[in-house]
Structure formats: C-alpha cells, structure tokens
Design an enzyme around this catalytic site. Structure first.
Site, PDB file in Angstrom:
ATOM      1  N   ASN A   1      31.128  50.934 -29.932  1.00  0.00           N
ATOM      2  CA  ASN A   1      31.770  49.904 -30.761  1.00  0.00           C
ATOM      3  C   ASN A   1      33.059  49.383 -30.133  1.00  0.00           C
ATOM      4  O   ASN A   1      33.304  48.167 -30.113  1.00  0.00           O
ATOM      5  CB  ASN A   1      32.037  50.448 -32.170  1.00  0.00           C
ATOM      6  CG  ASN A   1      30.737  50.765 -32.904  1.00  0.00           C
ATOM      7  OD1 ASN A   1      29.665  50.412 -32.420  1.00  0.00           O
ATOM      8  ND2 ASN A   1      30.830  51.422 -34.039  1.00  0.00           N
TER       9      ASN A   1
ATOM     10  N   GLU B   1      23.684  10.996 -22.093  1.00  0.00           N
ATOM     11  CA  GLU B   1      22.884  11.259 -23.293  1.00  0.00           C
ATOM     12  C   GLU B   1      22.696  12.749 -23.534  1.00  0.00           C
ATOM     13  O   GLU B   1      22.782  13.234 -24.661  1.00  0.00           O
ATOM     14  CB  GLU B   1      21.506  10.604 -23.162  1.00  0.00           C
ATOM     15  CG  GLU B   1      21.556   9.081 -23.153  1.00  0.00           C
ATOM     16  CD  GLU B   1      20.204   8.511 -22.757  1.00  0.00           C
ATOM     17  OE1 GLU B   1      19.364   8.337 -23.643  1.00  0.00           O
ATOM     18  OE2 GLU B   1      19.978   8.271 -21.554  1.00  0.00           O
TER      19      GLU B   1
ATOM     20  N   TYR C   1      32.041  47.997 -37.817  1.00  0.00           N
ATOM     21  CA  TYR C   1      30.952  47.468 -36.984  1.00  0.00           C
ATOM     22  C   TYR C   1      29.650  47.416 -37.774  1.00  0.00           C
ATOM     23  O   TYR C   1      29.321  48.326 -38.531  1.00  0.00           O
ATOM     24  CB  TYR C   1      30.737  48.332 -35.727  1.00  0.00           C
ATOM     25  CG  TYR C   1      29.584  47.814 -34.876  1.00  0.00           C
ATOM     26  CD1 TYR C   1      29.778  46.749 -34.007  1.00  0.00           C
ATOM     27  CD2 TYR C   1      28.302  48.346 -35.000  1.00  0.00           C
ATOM     28  CE1 TYR C   1      28.719  46.239 -33.256  1.00  0.00           C
ATOM     29  CE2 TYR C   1      27.244  47.850 -34.260  1.00  0.00           C
ATOM     30  CZ  TYR C   1      27.448  46.796 -33.393  1.00  0.00           C
ATOM     31  OH  TYR C   1      26.412  46.288 -32.671  1.00  0.00           O
TER      32      TYR C   1
ATOM     33  N   LYS D   1      14.196   0.285 -15.157  1.00  0.00           N
ATOM     34  CA  LYS D   1      15.132   1.119 -15.901  1.00  0.00           C
ATOM     35  C   LYS D   1      16.076   1.942 -15.015  1.00  0.00           C
ATOM     36  O   LYS D   1      15.685   2.458 -13.980  1.00  0.00           O
ATOM     37  CB  LYS D   1      14.366   2.084 -16.826  1.00  0.00           C
ATOM     38  CG  LYS D   1      13.727   1.416 -18.023  1.00  0.00           C
ATOM     39  CD  LYS D   1      14.707   0.738 -18.951  1.00  0.00           C
ATOM     40  CE  LYS D   1      15.423   1.686 -19.866  1.00  0.00           C
ATOM     41  NZ  LYS D   1      14.677   2.194 -20.982  1.00  0.00           N
TER      42      LYS D   1
ATOM     43  N   SER E   1      12.585   5.355 -15.195  1.00  0.00           N
ATOM     44  CA  SER E   1      11.534   5.505 -16.193  1.00  0.00           C
ATOM     45  C   SER E   1      10.200   5.637 -15.477  1.00  0.00           C
ATOM     46  O   SER E   1       9.991   5.049 -14.413  1.00  0.00           O
ATOM     47  CB  SER E   1      11.529   4.271 -17.100  1.00  0.00           C
ATOM     48  OG  SER E   1      10.241   4.074 -17.649  1.00  0.00           O
TER      49      SER E   1
ATOM     50  N   GLN F   1      25.856  42.024 -32.985  1.00  0.00           N
ATOM     51  CA  GLN F   1      25.198  41.859 -31.685  1.00  0.00           C
ATOM     52  C   GLN F   1      24.706  40.420 -31.512  1.00  0.00           C
ATOM     53  O   GLN F   1      24.500  39.962 -30.394  1.00  0.00           O
ATOM     54  CB  GLN F   1      24.034  42.846 -31.582  1.00  0.00           C
ATOM     55  CG  GLN F   1      23.251  42.751 -30.308  1.00  0.00           C
ATOM     56  CD  GLN F   1      22.284  43.925 -30.152  1.00  0.00           C
ATOM     57  OE1 GLN F   1      22.690  45.045 -29.892  1.00  0.00           O
ATOM     58  NE2 GLN F   1      21.000  43.667 -30.342  1.00  0.00           N
TER      59      GLN F   1
ATOM     60  N   HIS G   1      36.086  -0.341 -35.419  1.00  0.00           N
ATOM     61  CA  HIS G   1      34.771  -0.615 -36.050  1.00  0.00           C
ATOM     62  C   HIS G   1      33.748  -1.103 -35.020  1.00  0.00           C
ATOM     63  O   HIS G   1      32.807  -1.806 -35.391  1.00  0.00           O
ATOM     64  CB  HIS G   1      34.881  -1.650 -37.181  1.00  0.00           C
ATOM     65  CG  HIS G   1      36.005  -1.398 -38.142  1.00  0.00           C
ATOM     66  ND1 HIS G   1      35.851  -0.730 -39.334  1.00  0.00           N
ATOM     67  CD2 HIS G   1      37.335  -1.710 -38.060  1.00  0.00           C
ATOM     68  CE1 HIS G   1      37.021  -0.646 -39.961  1.00  0.00           C
ATOM     69  NE2 HIS G   1      37.941  -1.233 -39.206  1.00  0.00           N
TER      70      HIS G   1
ATOM     71  N   ASN H   1      18.664   4.782 -16.368  1.00  0.00           N
ATOM     72  CA  ASN H   1      19.091   5.382 -17.632  1.00  0.00           C
ATOM     73  C   ASN H   1      20.274   6.331 -17.471  1.00  0.00           C
ATOM     74  O   ASN H   1      20.362   7.054 -16.482  1.00  0.00           O
ATOM     75  CB  ASN H   1      17.922   6.146 -18.274  1.00  0.00           C
ATOM     76  CG  ASN H   1      16.806   5.212 -18.704  1.00  0.00           C
ATOM     77  OD1 ASN H   1      17.056   4.078 -19.086  1.00  0.00           O
ATOM     78  ND2 ASN H   1      15.575   5.701 -18.632  1.00  0.00           N
TER      79      ASN H   1
HETATM   80  N1  ARG Z   1      24.597  46.200 -28.264  1.00  0.00           N
HETATM   81  C1  ARG Z   1      25.580  46.407 -29.269  1.00  0.00           C
HETATM   82  C2  ARG Z   1      26.251  45.082 -29.599  1.00  0.00           C
HETATM   83  O1  ARG Z   1      26.143  44.198 -28.847  1.00  0.00           O
HETATM   84  C3  ARG Z   1      26.615  47.381 -28.795  1.00  0.00           C
HETATM   85  C4  ARG Z   1      27.287  48.156 -29.874  1.00  0.00           C
HETATM   86  C5  ARG Z   1      26.320  49.047 -30.513  1.00  0.00           C
HETATM   87  N2  ARG Z   1      26.938  49.934 -31.428  1.00  0.00           N
HETATM   88  C6  ARG Z   1      26.207  50.628 -32.289  1.00  0.00           C
HETATM   89  N3  ARG Z   1      26.855  51.402 -33.071  1.00  0.00           N
HETATM   90  N4  ARG Z   1      24.916  50.470 -32.417  1.00  0.00           N
HETATM   91  O2  ARG Z   1      26.858  44.934 -30.621  1.00  0.00           O
END
Ligand code: ARG
Length: 458
Positions: A109, A289, A316, A282, A276, A321, A155, A284
């Site tokens: 984490n 775009e 967390y 053309k 084109s 993720q 405008h 383009n």
């Molecule tokens: N792959 C996880 C992410 O991107 C990493 C952290 C995972 N932590 C856990 N407690 N499962 O968030």
C-alpha cells in the site's frame, strides 16, 4: 505459490488472477518500484532492522534486476499479480532467503503510493517540457506575424481587426497557466508516503526522513492513513491534463476552420495532413481533428477516476488500482498530442493576404468609426447609433465603410471629415489599440519581450 499464500488452503482461480492482476499495465512502474525498494533497503540496513550485509546483497540484486528488465530479459507473470510482487519474486528467486527480508516494515500500500508519486513527478516534468516547446513554436509564429492583420471574432462573427501574433499569443498565455498548474500539482505530489505501511506505519524504527532524502522528495506525509489512500494529486493532474487538452482542442478547432476553403487563412504542410481514399482533391487536417477528439478520453479519465474515488472508505481499497490505466492513458495521450500539434503548427503557411481580406469585410472597423465621432465630441451611444445606420446603408447598397464617399457620410452625419478614411484603416484600428494586452505592434513587442524572459527562466 503466492507471496501471500500462507493463509490460503488453495490457489486462486485462474479467472481471479486475470481479473485482479495489474501487471499488464503497472509493469511500466518497474523503475520507480526498484528505486523505491533500493531506498527502503538502504534505510533498513542503516537502522539495523536487517543486517547491513543482507541489505547490501538485496541492493546489488535489485540493481541487477533493473538492468535485466531494462534489457528486456524479464517476463512478468500474471500469477504474481502486480509489479511489486513480480519484482520481489524475482529477487527471492535470485538470492533466496535474504530476498525475503526486503518487505520488512513495508506494505504494497505504501509501495504503490510511492511508485505512483515518483512516476507522476517525472511525467509532470516531461509534460511541462512539451508545453514549453509548444510555447516556443507559438512565440516564433507570433514574431513572424506582428503585422499580419486578421479578423478577431466573437460569436464566430467578425468583430474587430487584430493580428495573427495577437491571436496565437492568447494560446501562449493559456499554456503558461497550464504549466503553472503543473508546477503547483508537483508540490503536492512531492510528498513521500513511504513508511506509512499498510495503513498505520510499523513498529520498526524506520527513518522516513532518510528515505525521503534518498528519493528526492520535499517532505513526508504526516498521516499514514492519508499516505496510503490519498490520490488527490492524480485527480489534480487529470484535471490539469483535461485543461491542456481543452486548450489544444480549441486551437485545433481553429486550425480546422482556418484551412477550410471558406477561410483559407493557413495551409498545413503536406507532411502534417492527410488525403482521402476517394476524393482526389482532399487535404485533411487529421492531426488537429484527432487532438480535438482525443480530448474526450482525457476528460473520461478525470471523470472516471473521480468516480472511482468517490465514497471510498479509508484507507486502501483495491478500487484504487483503477487509477493506473486511466492515468497512464491520459498521460500518454497528452504526451502524444503535444509534440505532433507543435510540429504541425510550426510548419503551417500563413496566408497573410487572405487574413487581411478577411479583416476587410464584415465591418470590423465599425467600432473605430464610432470612436472617431466620440473623439469629435459626440457621446458614444449616439455615435453607435449613427454607425448602425451607416452599416445598414452599406449592407443595403453592398458597400463598405471605407468605400463610402464623404457625401454619403455627410448624408448621415455632418461631423465626418476626410480624416475618417485614415481613422478606419485596418492598420490604424490595430495600431491604435496600444494599451498592454492589445494587438498594436508596439504592445505585442512588449508582451513578446516579457514572455521571452519568462521562457528564459521557466
Ligand atoms: N496493484 C495494487 C494497486 O495498484 C498494489 C497495492 C495492492 N495492495 C493490496 N493490499 N492488495 O493498487
């Protein structure tokens, strides 16, 4: 077996591996992950949390793994879930039991929180460089077009004459603000979460200040719960990237308009336009775009990730993720769009005569004609009324203000004199707007001087 397999009686189903694994997209964080681990293990050794010689062995092995990955010799495995565990597994395969000590006092984490911050710090700097390159293209174009008169619009109706330099330098200011926003976001990204652990730090005597120094962060986060769950800086970045794309897409829209047969204000270089498959004539503006179109996916990333983060309880959650694919895609899109847009812009041909002609139609000098009467003592509201009548007369008789005879002017107001023609010439209209921010050559020179100094510095 999984690195966390101890508590489980059987392996995860293959479909689960496919579903929750992030290695397919987070492999791009391998460098940050290894550098983070190098700092962590150096600190573990220095603090005596693991023996110094073990720290040394891990350090060397991690560096070798980095080289292996750099040279493309490593196949990551979906079953090892993410970049963090893939690298840890490689380490243990390489040096055996000593490698199992790396993760002491750390969690994925705080590891992933760290990796993303390191990655985004680098990306902010690289995007800033691309924005600066675009600013250089813009200011160069402006210097070449200080006297290129064109119609300014409100405008999308012709309003008052300006110059092409004045017009493009408006975008210079927008990108200046974008760069400023990036610098501001960088400050909040530049905070080390390492040492936050899973959520509540750890009982080991980690030296967070030391790893912060090693990894070149400005400060450390002061709350570990926040450390592992803050993704604000990513949302900020996505907001900034959305604004960059919004600016690019406005500019793109104008490029598309300007190279239509109706406008013909510019021509794109052949190398930056496309043809084109059926219509031989053309040419383009695909790049403009596509940049305009790609804006949608960057906005999508912003809205998508804001929605992911909404209502997530501390700390967390695996939902987080989901930050990666969206953020990577937004960053890649911006990094692809900026240089190609800059190259396209640098190679346009400006049709100065078409722009001048465009400014000559549509009564862009009507305000100046009214101001002429004000200078002769009339109240502006009365002058506006008289000019309205003159324009109506011109429209009915297919005339222009500069094409009317003095008699025709006198028929509507006796105040007009022969100097009216000089007062409403496009050159006068532009160069009399000589207050800072305006299109007059003298003022644009001043602004270009200020902005050249800015580019020297930032
Ligand atoms: N792959 C996880 C992410 O991107 C990493 C952290 C995972 N932590 C856990 N407690 N499962 O968030």
């Amino acid at each position: 077996m999984k690195l966390w397999g101890g508590r489980f009686a059987k392996d995860t189903n293959e479909s689960v591996d496919d579903f929750h694994s992030s290695i397919r997209f987070d492999e791009r964080l391998y460098r940050q992950d290894i550098n983070g681990s190098l700092a962590h293990v150096t600190m573990l050794g220095k603090q005596g949390i693991i023996p110094a010689k073990d720290a040394q062995i891990i350090h060397e092995a991690l560096k070798e793994i980095l080289l292996d990955i750099d040279s493309g010799n490593v196949e990551f495995e979906i079953s090892s879930e993410d970049i963090h565990m893939n690298i840890e597994k490689l380490l243990i395969e390489k040096i055996g039991n000593v490698g199992k000590k790396l993760h002491t006092g750390r969690s994925r984490n705080d590891q992933v929180a760290l990796d993303m911050r390191m990655y985004i710090k680098e990306e902010i700097q690289s995007i800033d460089g691309l924005l600066k390159n675009l600013q250089v293209v813009i200011i160069t174009l402006a210097k070449d077009n200080l006297d290129t008169i064109m119609p300014g619009y409100t405008h999308l109706q012709k309003a008052q004459p300006i110059t092409f330099a004045h017009h493009v330098m408006a975008y210079f200011e927008m990108f200046k603000r974008d760069r400023d926003r990036l610098a501001d976001c960088y400050k909040r990204t530049n905070v080390s979460p390492l040492g936050s652990g899973a959520l509540a730090t750890t009982t080991y005597p980690l030296d967070r200040e030391y790893t912060k120094e090693l990894l070149d962060f400005d400060s450390i986060c002061l709350n570990s719960l926040d450390g592992v769950s803050d993704r604000d800086y990513i949302i900020e970045l996505l907001g900034i990237l959305s604004t960059v794309m919004m600016h690019l897409s406005r500019f793109s829209e104008e490029i598309v308009l300007w190279c239509t047969n109706e406008f013909q204000f510019i021509e794109l270089d052949d190398a930056y336009s496309t043809g084109s498959s059926i219509m031989p004539q053309k040419k383009n503006p695909d790049i403009a775009e596509l940049v305009r179109g790609k804006t949608g996916r960057v906005y999508g990333a912003l809205m998508g990730f804001l929605t992911v983060m909404k209502s997530l309880p501390l700390t967390y959650n695996k939902d987080m993720q989901e930050d990666k694919e969206m953020t990577f895609d937004a960053i890649d899109t911006v990094k692809m769009s900026l240089p190609i847009f800059s190259d396209m812009l640098a190679t346009i041909t400006v049709n100065k005569d078409k722009m001048y002609k465009g400014a000559s139609g549509g009564f862009t000098n009507a305000t100046d004609a009214a101001d002429y009467l004000v200078k002769k003592g009339m109240a502006f509201r009365d002058a506006h009324e008289i000019l309205g009548r003159l324009v109506l007369y011109c429209v009915t008789n297919e005339q222009t203000l500069e094409g009317l005879t003095l008699d025709e002017y006198h028929a509507i107001s006796p105040i007009f004199e022969a100097d009216i023609y000089e007062a409403i010439s496009l050159e006068t209209c532009v160069n009399k707007r000589a207050i800072i921010g305006g299109p007059a050559r003298s003022m644009m020179e001043e602004v270009i001087r200020i902005n050249s100094a800015y580019l020297e510095e930032l």
